[in-house]
Write an enzyme that holds these catalytic residues in place. Sequence first.
Site, PDB file in Angstrom:
ATOM      1  N   SER A 181       0.093   5.562  -2.381  1.00 46.59           N
ATOM      2  CA  SER A 181      -0.827   6.664  -2.058  1.00 46.59           C
ATOM      3  C   SER A 181      -0.680   7.039  -0.590  1.00 46.59           C
ATOM      4  CB  SER A 181      -2.269   6.184  -2.333  1.00 46.59           C
ATOM      5  OG  SER A 181      -3.215   7.165  -1.983  1.00 46.59           O
ATOM      6  N   GLY A 182      -1.004   8.278  -0.269  1.00 38.91           N
ATOM      7  CA  GLY A 182      -1.149   8.714   1.120  1.00 38.91           C
ATOM      8  C   GLY A 182       0.020   8.370   2.040  1.00 38.91           C
ATOM      9  N   ILE A 183      -0.309   7.754   3.165  1.00 40.92           N
ATOM     10  CA  ILE A 183       0.693   7.441   4.195  1.00 40.92           C
ATOM     11  C   ILE A 183       1.772   6.510   3.654  1.00 40.92           C
ATOM     12  CG2 ILE A 183       1.005   6.206   6.391  1.00 40.92           C
ATOM     13  CD1 ILE A 183      -1.884   7.221   7.145  1.00 40.92           C
ATOM     14  N   GLY A 184       1.375   5.487   2.916  1.00 45.33           N
ATOM     15  CA  GLY A 184       2.348   4.517   2.392  1.00 45.33           C
ATOM     16  C   GLY A 184       3.320   5.163   1.423  1.00 45.33           C
TER      17      GLY A 184
ATOM     18  N   GLY B 150       0.853  -1.195   0.000  1.00 49.48           N
ATOM     19  CA  GLY B 150       0.000   0.000   0.000  1.00 49.48           C
ATOM     20  C   GLY B 150       0.879   1.232   0.000  1.00 49.48           C
ATOM     21  N   GLY B 151       1.821   1.275  -0.947  1.00 43.76           N
ATOM     22  CA  GLY B 151       2.813   2.348  -0.955  1.00 43.76           C
ATOM     23  C   GLY B 151       2.628   3.344  -2.087  1.00 43.76           C
TER      24      GLY B 151
ATOM     25  N   SER C 271      -5.096   2.148  13.502  1.00 46.69           N
ATOM     26  CA  SER C 271      -5.917   3.363  13.491  1.00 46.69           C
ATOM     27  C   SER C 271      -6.425   3.610  14.900  1.00 46.69           C
ATOM     28  CB  SER C 271      -7.117   3.188  12.552  1.00 46.69           C
ATOM     29  OG  SER C 271      -8.037   4.268  12.714  1.00 46.69           O
TER      30      SER C 271
ATOM     31  N   TYR D 133     -14.561  -1.501  10.274  1.00 46.42           N
ATOM     32  CA  TYR D 133     -13.181  -0.983  10.188  1.00 46.42           C
ATOM     33  C   TYR D 133     -12.494  -1.065  11.550  1.00 46.42           C
ATOM     34  CZ  TYR D 133      -9.459   2.457   9.223  1.00 46.42           C
ATOM     35  OH  TYR D 133      -8.249   3.106   9.076  1.00 46.42           O
TER      36      TYR D 133
HETATM   37  N1  LIG Z   1      -6.050   8.781   6.483  1.00 46.07           N
HETATM   38  C1  LIG Z   1      -6.448   8.556   7.710  1.00 46.07           C
HETATM   39  O1  LIG Z   1      -7.085   9.428   8.344  1.00 46.07           O
HETATM   40  C2  LIG Z   1      -6.135   7.245   8.380  1.00 46.07           C
HETATM   41  C3  LIG Z   1      -6.381   7.154   9.753  1.00 46.07           C
HETATM   42  C4  LIG Z   1      -6.091   5.969  10.407  1.00 46.07           C
HETATM   43  C5  LIG Z   1      -5.582   4.904   9.703  1.00 46.07           C
HETATM   44  N2  LIG Z   1      -5.355   5.000   8.382  1.00 46.07           N
HETATM   45  C6  LIG Z   1      -4.804   3.834   7.691  1.00 46.07           C
HETATM   46  O2  LIG Z   1      -3.663   4.218   6.969  1.00 46.07           O
HETATM   47  C7  LIG Z   1      -3.463   3.309   5.882  1.00 46.07           C
HETATM   48  C8  LIG Z   1      -3.184   4.100   4.630  1.00 46.07           C
HETATM   49  O3  LIG Z   1      -4.310   4.881   4.317  1.00 46.07           O
HETATM   50  P1  LIG Z   1      -4.216   6.335   3.665  1.00 46.07           P
HETATM   51  O4  LIG Z   1      -4.924   7.238   4.553  1.00 46.07           O
HETATM   52  O5  LIG Z   1      -2.837   6.641   3.247  1.00 46.07           O
HETATM   53  O6  LIG Z   1      -5.196   6.116   2.419  1.00 46.07           O
HETATM   54  P2  LIG Z   1      -4.971   5.894   0.860  1.00 46.07           P
HETATM   55  O7  LIG Z   1      -4.253   7.045   0.294  1.00 46.07           O
HETATM   56  O8  LIG Z   1      -6.314   5.536   0.355  1.00 46.07           O
HETATM   57  O9  LIG Z   1      -4.002   4.628   0.814  1.00 46.07           O
HETATM   58  C9  LIG Z   1      -4.459   3.327   0.967  1.00 46.07           C
HETATM   59  C10 LIG Z   1      -3.393   2.430   0.381  1.00 46.07           C
HETATM   60  O10 LIG Z   1      -3.771   1.057   0.553  1.00 46.07           O
HETATM   61  C11 LIG Z   1      -3.747   0.426  -0.738  1.00 46.07           C
HETATM   62  N3  LIG Z   1      -4.747  -0.623  -0.769  1.00 46.07           N
HETATM   63  C12 LIG Z   1      -6.053  -0.549  -0.425  1.00 46.07           C
HETATM   64  N4  LIG Z   1      -6.640  -1.729  -0.600  1.00 46.07           N
HETATM   65  C13 LIG Z   1      -5.679  -2.561  -1.081  1.00 46.07           C
HETATM   66  C14 LIG Z   1      -5.670  -3.922  -1.463  1.00 46.07           C
HETATM   67  N5  LIG Z   1      -6.783  -4.680  -1.420  1.00 46.07           N
HETATM   68  N6  LIG Z   1      -4.509  -4.464  -1.878  1.00 46.07           N
HETATM   69  C15 LIG Z   1      -3.381  -3.713  -1.941  1.00 46.07           C
HETATM   70  N7  LIG Z   1      -3.334  -2.439  -1.614  1.00 46.07           N
HETATM   71  C16 LIG Z   1      -4.480  -1.862  -1.191  1.00 46.07           C
HETATM   72  C17 LIG Z   1      -4.051   1.536  -1.710  1.00 46.07           C
HETATM   73  O11 LIG Z   1      -3.644   1.172  -3.011  1.00 46.07           O
HETATM   74  P3  LIG Z   1      -4.709   1.288  -4.249  1.00 46.07           P
HETATM   75  O12 LIG Z   1      -5.189   2.702  -4.224  1.00 46.07           O
HETATM   76  O13 LIG Z   1      -3.909   0.976  -5.446  1.00 46.07           O
HETATM   77  O14 LIG Z   1      -5.776   0.300  -3.941  1.00 46.07           O
HETATM   78  C18 LIG Z   1      -3.203   2.648  -1.112  1.00 46.07           C
HETATM   79  O15 LIG Z   1      -1.864   2.489  -1.427  1.00 46.07           O
HETATM   80  C19 LIG Z   1      -4.703   2.418   5.831  1.00 46.07           C
HETATM   81  O16 LIG Z   1      -4.416   1.176   6.422  1.00 46.07           O
HETATM   82  C20 LIG Z   1      -5.717   3.195   6.658  1.00 46.07           C
HETATM   83  O17 LIG Z   1      -6.670   2.344   7.243  1.00 46.07           O
HETATM   84  C21 LIG Z   1      -5.616   6.163   7.698  1.00 46.07           C
END
Ligand SMILES: NC(=O)c1ccc[n+]([C@@H]2O[C@H](COP(=O)([O-])OP(=O)(O)OC[C@H]3O[C@@H](n4cnc5c(N)ncnc54)[C@H](OP(=O)(O)O)[C@@H]3O)[C@@H](O)[C@H]2O)c1
Length: 253
Positions: free
Chosen positions: A19-22, A16-17, A139, A152
């Site tokens: 987009s966003g945090i990754g 998950g690298g 989270s 979730y």
């Molecule tokens: N943003 C927040 O407020 C927040 C808060 C608490 C926790 N988190 C956690 O932080 C992590 C990253 O989220 P983010 O906020 O950076 O959101 P994001 O930008 O939507 O990133 C999500 C990442 O996970 C990948 N992903 C999702 N489903 C997948 C799958 N089935 N197989 C492989 N890759 C998958 C996405 O790739 P694709 O787009 O290619 O699917 C993307 O790289 C998540 O685990 C989320 O639950 C986020």
Amino acid sequence: MARADRFTGKRVVVLGGNSGIGLACAQGFAAEGALVRLTGRDPATIARATASIPGARGSSVDIADLAAMDAFYAKVEQEDGGIDVLMVNAGMGGFALLESMTPDYWDQVHAINLRGCVFAMQKAVRLMGDGGAIVVTGSIGGHAFVPGNAAYGAAKAGLALAMRQFAGEYVGQGIRVNMVSPGPIETPLLYRNPGMDEAAVEAMRAQMIAAVPMKRMGAAREVADAVLFLASAEASFITAANLMVDGGALEIG
Ligand SMILES: NC(=O)c1ccc[n+]([C@@H]2O[C@H](COP(=O)([O-])OP(=O)(O)OC[C@H]3O[C@@H](n4cnc5c(N)ncnc54)[C@H](OP(=O)(O)O)[C@@H]3O)[C@@H](O)[C@H]2O)c1
């Protein structure tokens, strides 16, 4: 801000690298000398991410598809010989109030955020030899009540427990396993909530900010800084920790 060359020559995989945090983590690891591999599902964002990170390689692989993950790890083993640092960050968001939550939604969230992440770790430790570090993205939603968050939150709470299990069962192999639990972070996740239009997202965003003592969203880079610390030798006596990166939301919000 890159602090040092903490990851020179380290083989780092960010699930998950793209987009966003990754993505912020993948950029951070690479800036400190790591050989980065990243995954996601969307080929376009994977291509953009790898193009922006010197030396990075990307693979489109669904973390919920265990056979595809086996094939991915076989490629990593063949090409890199192993893994030093694994970041298990892939995850989907979304909200469903209990009265309308469907079994399919529950299964989808758990297939990615819990089952997929757990087996991604199980398969990776075999490639870590006699030492390594795993950082998992949890989270604050896995610790506290949030309306619509049953699926979730339960998945992230389960993942936190699984993280401790891995830490305990692999401590003898020299593998440290830790979690970061972000609060509201400004990433594309916010805009991926099915059924929410822009106004609903903005209202949710305002509510989230109000619940954070620091009165702002966090930045992906602020989570990445915590991840890089936990993955580095600076955290050599830390395992099974769950570090909140939430502007104080969980403890003092
Ligand atoms: N943003 C927040 O407020 C927040 C808060 C608490 C926790 N988190 C956690 O932080 C992590 C990253 O989220 P983010 O906020 O950076 O959101 P994001 O930008 O939507 O990133 C999500 C990442 O996970 C990948 N992903 C999702 N489903 C997948 C799958 N089935 N197989 C492989 N890759 C998958 C996405 O790739 P694709 O787009 O290619 O699917 C993307 O790289 C998540 O685990 C989320 O639950 C986020």
